[in-house]
Scaffold this motif. Structure first.
Motif, mmCIF file in Angstrom:
data_model
loop_
_atom_site.group_PDB
_atom_site.id
_atom_site.type_symbol
_atom_site.label_atom_id
_atom_site.label_comp_id
_atom_site.label_asym_id
_atom_site.label_seq_id
_atom_site.Cartn_x
_atom_site.Cartn_y
_atom_site.Cartn_z
ATOM 1 N N LEU A 14 3.861 53.194 -56.967
ATOM 2 C CA LEU A 14 3.180 52.400 -56.077
ATOM 3 C C LEU A 14 3.516 51.201 -57.456
ATOM 4 N N VAL A 15 3.787 50.428 -58.270
ATOM 5 C CA VAL A 15 3.920 49.773 -58.924
ATOM 6 C C VAL A 15 5.037 48.159 -58.721
ATOM 7 N N PHE A 16 5.375 48.532 -57.888
ATOM 8 C CA PHE A 16 6.085 47.216 -57.080
ATOM 9 C C PHE A 16 4.986 47.234 -55.234
ATOM 10 N N GLN A 17 4.692 48.293 -55.018
ATOM 11 C CA GLN A 17 3.123 47.760 -53.585
ATOM 12 C C GLN A 17 2.127 47.242 -54.423
ATOM 13 N N PHE A 42 7.320 54.403 -60.719
ATOM 14 C CA PHE A 42 8.437 54.219 -60.455
ATOM 15 C C PHE A 42 9.535 54.894 -59.553
ATOM 16 N N GLU A 43 10.205 54.951 -58.945
ATOM 17 C CA GLU A 43 11.647 55.482 -58.088
ATOM 18 C C GLU A 43 12.622 55.991 -59.091
ATOM 19 N N SER A 44 12.295 55.607 -60.308
ATOM 20 C CA SER A 44 13.289 55.750 -61.015
ATOM 21 C C SER A 44 13.424 56.997 -62.261
ATOM 22 N N HIS A 107 -8.755 42.611 -68.514
ATOM 23 C CA HIS A 107 -9.156 42.648 -67.710
ATOM 24 C C HIS A 107 -8.978 41.397 -66.524
ATOM 25 N N ILE A 108 -8.425 40.593 -67.876
ATOM 26 C CA ILE A 108 -7.569 39.293 -66.579
ATOM 27 C C ILE A 108 -7.761 39.450 -65.353
ATOM 28 N N LYS A 109 -7.986 38.321 -64.208
ATOM 29 C CA LYS A 109 -8.062 38.317 -62.582
ATOM 30 C C LYS A 109 -6.910 37.920 -61.769
ATOM 31 N N THR A 110 -6.165 38.813 -61.789
ATOM 32 C CA THR A 110 -5.073 38.098 -61.069
ATOM 33 C C THR A 110 -5.229 38.199 -59.472
ATOM 34 N N LYS A 111 -3.905 37.610 -58.833
ATOM 35 C CA LYS A 111 -4.189 37.689 -57.422
ATOM 36 C C LYS A 111 -2.581 37.801 -56.692
ATOM 37 N N SER A 112 -1.482 37.170 -57.831
ATOM 38 C CA SER A 112 0.114 36.907 -57.382
ATOM 39 C C SER A 112 0.727 37.849 -57.599
ATOM 40 N N TYR A 113 2.235 38.278 -56.846
ATOM 41 C CA TYR A 113 2.790 39.559 -56.494
ATOM 42 C C TYR A 113 2.827 39.920 -58.093
ATOM 43 N N TRP A 114 3.108 38.965 -58.874
ATOM 44 C CA TRP A 114 3.412 39.509 -60.074
ATOM 45 C C TRP A 114 2.699 39.774 -61.166
ATOM 46 N N GLY A 115 1.836 39.169 -61.012
ATOM 47 C CA GLY A 115 -0.039 39.336 -61.800
ATOM 48 C C GLY A 115 -0.499 40.675 -61.191
ATOM 49 N N ASN A 116 -0.482 40.743 -60.318
ATOM 50 C CA ASN A 116 -0.892 42.014 -59.759
ATOM 51 C C ASN A 116 -0.033 42.844 -60.040
ATOM 52 N N THR A 117 0.849 43.187 -60.117
ATOM 53 C CA THR A 117 2.056 43.878 -60.641
ATOM 54 C C THR A 117 1.685 44.121 -61.939
#
Length: 237
Positions: A14-17, A42-44, A107-117
């Motif tokens: 899930l992490v990189f999705q 992770f796959e690893s 509980h910070i709100k994120t919406k960017s790819y790396w922020g969400n990840t």
């Protein structure tokens, strides 16, 4: 949950999705899946191993460090009453840190790819899979890294003989927090105090997720006005 034509596949790591969910991540991560079997991150196999921690590893690893830290202050001349006060002070400081981290970082709100990840790795995974027993406590490797700045901060704010006991108290507060957190999810409390604490924390997960940030107590929620309303109070509004 679909966002920008992207669907999270729960059968894959899930992490990189989750980063692809964008603005829809906040809604997705707060729709819990109640299952004791956690997802793969992770796959690893190596990185996957680092995300999984049995609850009893926390006291086994960190209580000896607590005792050793306190013993340093004793050997440096601090008396038992003073050490006791320092340890209690460290625990008290931890309760404020516990509340602050949970409210303002977890509980910070994120919406960017790396922020969400990063949010998913830090805390979002716990809200999405609240009964995942191997991801309820903080991985020791990550804790060890975070203890370095905590020690350095105390060293600059206190004296050489008081720093170790205060540090040990803070670390003891963390151990109490993590094992309590695990118990609130998987234990079956029989006493009124622990029953109420379990109800209080599960209320944060399944009912009012933007309030009730205290884990070991509701003290700082009361102080800072984030105490959730009861169901009865909500019905009268």
């Amino acid at each position: 949950m679909v966002a920008q034509d992207f669907t999270v596949d729960l059968d894959k790591p899930l992490v990189f999705q989750v980063g692809h969910l964008g603005e829809q991540y906040e809604e997705w991560v707060h729709q819990p899946i109640v299952s004791k079997e956690g997802p793969r991150f992770f796959e690893s196999d190596f990185w996957e191993f680092l995300t999984r921690t049995v609850w009893w590893a926390i006291p086994v690893i960190w209580l000896p460090v607590v005792c050793y830290s306190i013993s340093i202050s004793f050997r440096m001349g601090q008396k038992i009453p003073q050490i006791g006060l320092l340890v209690v002070s460290g625990i008290f400081v931890w309760t404020l840190l516990e509340y602050s981290l949970h409210r303002f970082l977890f509980h910070i709100k994120t919406k960017s790819y790396w922020g969400n990840t990063m949010h998913y790795l830090l805390h979002g995974c716990h809200h999405k899979h609240p009964m995942d027993g191997l991801r309820l406590v903080f991985p020791p490797a990550a804790t060890a890294i975070l203890l370095v700045p905590f020690w350095n901060l105390l060293k600059h704010l206190t004296t050489p003989s008081t720093t170790p006991a205060l540090f040990g108290g803070g670390l003891l507060g963390y151990v109490m927090y993590d094992v309590t957190h695990y118990y609130l999810h998987h234990g079956q409390p029989s006493k009124e105090v622990t029953k109420n604490l379990k109800k209080y924390h599960l209320n944060h997960h399944f009912r009012i997720q933007d309030k009730g940030f205290g884990i070991t107590s509701a003290l700082w929620d009361r102080v800072f006005g984030t105490l959730p309303q009861s169901k009865a109070a909500e019905k009268t509004r």
